[in-house]
Design a protein around this motif. Structure first.
Motif, short mmCIF file in Angstrom:
data_model
loop_
_atom_site.label_atom_id
_atom_site.label_comp_id
_atom_site.label_asym_id
_atom_site.label_seq_id
_atom_site.Cartn_x
_atom_site.Cartn_y
_atom_site.Cartn_z
N THR A 25 25.68 -70.83 22.15
CA THR A 25 25.35 -69.59 21.58
C THR A 25 26.03 -69.34 20.36
N ARG A 49 25.24 -69.76 16.41
CA ARG A 49 25.42 -68.80 15.56
C ARG A 49 26.18 -68.95 14.33
N ARG A 76 25.05 -69.15 10.43
CA ARG A 76 25.79 -68.20 9.50
C ARG A 76 26.18 -69.11 8.45
#
Length: 140
Positions: free
Chosen positions: A68, A72, A76
């Motif tokens: 996760t 992420r 980003r």
């Protein structure tokens, strides 16, 4: 151009890159591509979109939390895109962005170098550890 001259040219250009650009951005990029999971995930996604559970199953040893966090961070940075399909239950897939694909060539070159030189690396590590009186680690 000799190998040494080429090596000197590359090192000077790296030094200039550090001076001419924001060193924090450069370090953060090197941290991202040098972490344990980012390049593996980009490599897995390079062949096509995958769901979270597929990535979890395919990436050996990654935890749900680390998957996760890494996804992420890659999202980003614009290297990976998260696509949510409006279904019930919702389906989410991850895919490499065109920007993320620009990493493929240099990453594959590093992977090829590592594969081509793994025996030499192991021998060098063993020799160093023996000379230093250390126990070899699990990577040799």
């Amino acid at each position: 151009m000799s190998h040494q001259a080429e090596a000197d040219r590359v090192l000077r250009s790296l030094g200039r890159a550090c001076l001419d650009h924001d060193p924090d951005v450069l370090r953060s990029v090197l941290d991202r591509v040098g972490d344990k999971w980012s390049l593996i995930l980009i490599g897995l996604l390079d062949s096509g979109p995958m769901r979270f559970t597929g990535l979890l199953r395919t990436a050996p040893g990654i935890s749900r939390r680390m998957l996760t966090l890494t996804l992420r961070n890659l999202e980003r940075d614009g290297l990976v895109k998260r696509v949510v399909f409006p279904e019930i239950p919702p389906r989410v897939e991850y895919e490499v962005t065109p920007f993320g694909r620009t990493l493929s060539e240099p990453v594959l070159a590093i992977a090829r170098w590592a594969a081509d030189n793994q025996d030499t690396l192991r021998a060098n590590r063993r020799a160093f550890d023996q000379a230093a009186g250390h126990e070899p680690d699990d990577l040799d």
